[in-house]
Design a protein around this motif. Structure first.
Motif, short mmCIF file in Angstrom:
data_model
loop_
_atom_site.label_atom_id
_atom_site.label_comp_id
_atom_site.label_asym_id
_atom_site.label_seq_id
_atom_site.Cartn_x
_atom_site.Cartn_y
_atom_site.Cartn_z
N SER A 15 0.82 -1.21 0.00
CA SER A 15 0.00 0.00 0.00
C SER A 15 0.86 1.27 0.00
O SER A 15 0.34 2.37 -0.14
N THR A 33 1.12 8.31 1.48
CA THR A 33 -0.23 8.86 1.22
C THR A 33 -1.15 7.78 0.63
O THR A 33 -2.35 7.82 0.82
N LEU A 35 -1.10 4.69 1.54
CA LEU A 35 -1.58 3.88 2.67
C LEU A 35 -2.71 4.63 3.38
O LEU A 35 -3.73 4.05 3.74
N LEU A 36 -2.54 5.94 3.52
CA LEU A 36 -3.55 6.74 4.23
C LEU A 36 -4.88 6.77 3.50
O LEU A 36 -5.94 6.78 4.13
N ASN A 37 -4.84 6.78 2.16
CA ASN A 37 -6.11 6.85 1.43
C ASN A 37 -6.69 5.46 1.12
O ASN A 37 -7.68 5.34 0.40
N PHE A 42 -4.89 1.66 6.35
CA PHE A 42 -4.75 2.62 7.45
C PHE A 42 -5.36 2.03 8.73
O PHE A 42 -4.76 2.10 9.81
N ASN A 43 -6.52 1.42 8.59
CA ASN A 43 -7.19 0.84 9.76
C ASN A 43 -6.40 -0.33 10.33
O ASN A 43 -6.25 -0.45 11.56
N ARG A 67 4.99 13.50 8.83
CA ARG A 67 4.15 12.31 8.72
C ARG A 67 3.98 11.59 10.05
O ARG A 67 2.99 10.88 10.26
N PHE A 71 0.19 9.64 12.00
CA PHE A 71 0.05 8.37 12.73
C PHE A 71 -0.01 8.61 14.24
O PHE A 71 -0.78 7.98 14.95
N ASP A 130 7.11 7.96 10.40
CA ASP A 130 6.76 7.02 9.33
C ASP A 130 7.95 6.16 8.96
O ASP A 130 7.79 4.99 8.61
#
Ligand code: AMP
Length: 183
Positions: A15, A33, A35-37, A42-43, A67, A71, A130
């Protein structure tokens, strides 16, 4: 989930996007980014971190600009504890303490607010970012946490660039948990 399966690690790694030659030629930038979207990724990451750290009696999470803010703030809210930003020189508005660290060419500086731990001497602090590359930023941050009266109980990174051996340097100062390693 306290530990991740290899399949979950592979999923998180996939990811993250690689951007060659950013911000300068020769650097392979790990872009989180993507991974975040990705809500599943992310979960998964946040659930894993919450399960690992919920019983460690932490008082604060200190996140490194920028970053580490993402997190760190999400994890602090999940654990019901405070978040403390570690910023590059000149960005924090109140009275600060600074620590310098060496770059390949020159020096850089990170800062923390003097009252970041609200006078709680010996506050138990988790450091988060990160990525650990040379380890210089994280090493200076561990010193900063101490300068501000806290105790850094662990440093956690989503990614470790193992070939740069930054984590090996940092390990003498603080326990380290790298979720994913790039060899
Ligand atoms: P260092 O002090 O060398 O360990 O550098 C760590 C900081 O630089 C972290 O805040 C990272 O976000 C950033 N960084 C260094 N190298 C990379 C890279 N290849 N991809 C993404 N971020 C990086």
């Amino acid at each position: 989930m306290q530990t991740l399966t290899q399949e979950q690690k592979d999923f998180l790694m996939a990811s993250i996007r690689d951007i060659p030659d950013f911000p300068k030629p020769g650097i392979l930038f790990k872009d989180i980014t993507t991974l975040l979207n990705n809500p599943k990724a992310f979960n998964l990451l946040m659930e894993h971190l919450a399960a690992r750290y919920c019983d460690m009696d932490l008082d604060y999470i200190a996140g490194i600009e920028s970053r580490g803010f993402i997190f760190g703030a999400a994890l602090a809210a999940k654990l019901g504890i405070g978040f403390v930003p570690i910023r590059k020189k000149g960005k924090l508005p109140a009275a600060t303490i600074a620590e310098k660290y060496a770059l390949e060419y020159g020096v850089d500086e990170v800062e923390i607010h003097i009252d970041a731990f609200r006078g709680n001497k010996g506050a138990r602090v988790l450091l988060i970012d990160d990525l650990i590359a040379t380890g210089g930023t994280a090493e200076a941050t561990v010193r900063l946490i101490k300068d501000a009266g806290g105790e850094c109980v662990e440093a956690v990174f989503l990614l470790e660039l193992a070939f740069l051996e930054g984590a090996d340097k940092l390990r003498h100062a603080v326990p380290i948990y790298s979720i994913l390693k790039v060899h």
